[in-house]
Motif scaffolding. Structure first.
Motif, short mmCIF file in Angstrom:
data_model
loop_
_atom_site.label_atom_id
_atom_site.label_comp_id
_atom_site.label_asym_id
_atom_site.label_seq_id
_atom_site.Cartn_x
_atom_site.Cartn_y
_atom_site.Cartn_z
N LEU A 1 -4.43 7.41 -3.62
CA LEU A 1 -5.43 6.51 -3.07
C LEU A 1 -6.01 5.58 -4.13
O LEU A 1 -6.33 4.42 -3.83
N VAL B 1 -4.72 -3.48 -3.20
CA VAL B 1 -4.69 -3.80 -1.76
C VAL B 1 -6.12 -3.87 -1.22
O VAL B 1 -6.45 -4.76 -0.43
N SER C 1 0.83 -1.21 0.00
CA SER C 1 0.00 0.00 0.00
C SER C 1 0.86 1.25 0.00
O SER C 1 0.55 2.24 -0.70
N PHE D 1 0.96 3.92 -3.11
CA PHE D 1 0.62 5.33 -2.89
C PHE D 1 1.71 6.23 -3.45
O PHE D 1 1.43 7.22 -4.15
N GLU E 1 -4.28 2.37 -4.66
CA GLU E 1 -4.41 1.38 -3.59
C GLU E 1 -5.44 0.30 -3.93
O GLU E 1 -5.71 -0.58 -3.11
#
Length: 250
Positions: free
Chosen positions: A168, A174, A115, A119, A171
């Protein structure tokens, strides 16, 4: 366990939480103090994608009296947050890890590292690829006779929103893996819902990006690829029963 023992146990956890928060804030403060002397240089670096696209003689302006002071300061704080994120996540991990099982620890560490990497990748992609294209488009469509002189505070807010949006959004793999591990969806369901996901991705890209097709595609296309990567990762990490059920349905 008696009531006194339980209260003492909770008190120990609260002390440990307080200690981890203080350590995290101390690390953030150290990074912020180290970056403050370079705040103006950081802003000059951040404004480079727009300045490079401005017509000759055009430049950024400061509408508010205190903007030349507060805009670089805000940027330094954001840069300190991003830079110290591994340290902050480590403090959170150190607090939570003692209560996790071995398998949970083995899964949580790669997810945290992934993550963080995703990012940073999203922010770098936004800065080096998206922003130059967006500003090139905006300067190209500026009406004749209109001088494009952006306020430094408005520019900073715009860029930070783009950074957060892309950071974001990257992500997504994940998030998909976590949903599968929680048992809320299966890899097979993610695969079957690919069409709906693509439509949702393009709608999301249209909402959070500037009103030009280029930036929307630059967000939507990587997210579609990351969705596929999330399905692959979810299959690899899914519980055996889930994987077996998926194989049986295909």
């Amino acid at each position: 366990m008696t009531g006194a023992d339980g209260e003492g146990h909770i008190f120990d956890h609260l002390l440990e939480l307080r200690s981890r928060i203080m350590r995290g804030l101390a690390g953030l403060g150290v990074v912020l103090l180290a970056l403050l002397p370079f705040a103006n240089k950081l802003y000059a670096w951040l404004s480079a994608p727009l300045v490079a696209k401005l017509p000759e003689g055009a430049h950024l302006i400061a509408v508010e009296v205190a903007s030349p002071f507060f805009a670089p300061l805000k940027l330094a704080f954001f840069a300190a947050m991003v830079t110290s994120m591994p340290w902050l996540l480590y403090q959170a991990w150190a607090f939570v890890a003692p209560g996790l099982y071995k398998r949970e620890k083995n899964l949580a560490l790669p997810l945290l590292a992934s993550s963080l990497l995703l990012f940073y990748t999203g922010c770098a992609f936004a800065f080096y690829v998206v922003l130059p294209s967006v500003f090139g488009f905006l300067t190209m469509v500026t009406p004749e006779g209109v001088a494009m002189m952006t306020d430094i505070n408005a520019y900073l807010d715009f860029v930070l929103v783009i950074f957060l949006a892309f950071g974001l959004s990257f992500e997504l793999p994940v998030a998909l893996v976590i949903l599968v591990l929680l048992g809320w969806v299966t890899p097979a369901q993610l695969k079957e819902g690919r069409g709906y996901a693509i439509v949702g991705i393009f709608i999301l890209a249209a909402v959070i990006t500037p009103p030009d097709v280029i930036s929307q595609l630059m967000l939507a296309v990587p997210m579609c690829l990351l969705y596929e990567a999330g399905i692959v990762a979810a299959r690899m990490l899914a519980p055996r029963g889930t994987a077996a059920g998926e194989n049986g349905t295909e």
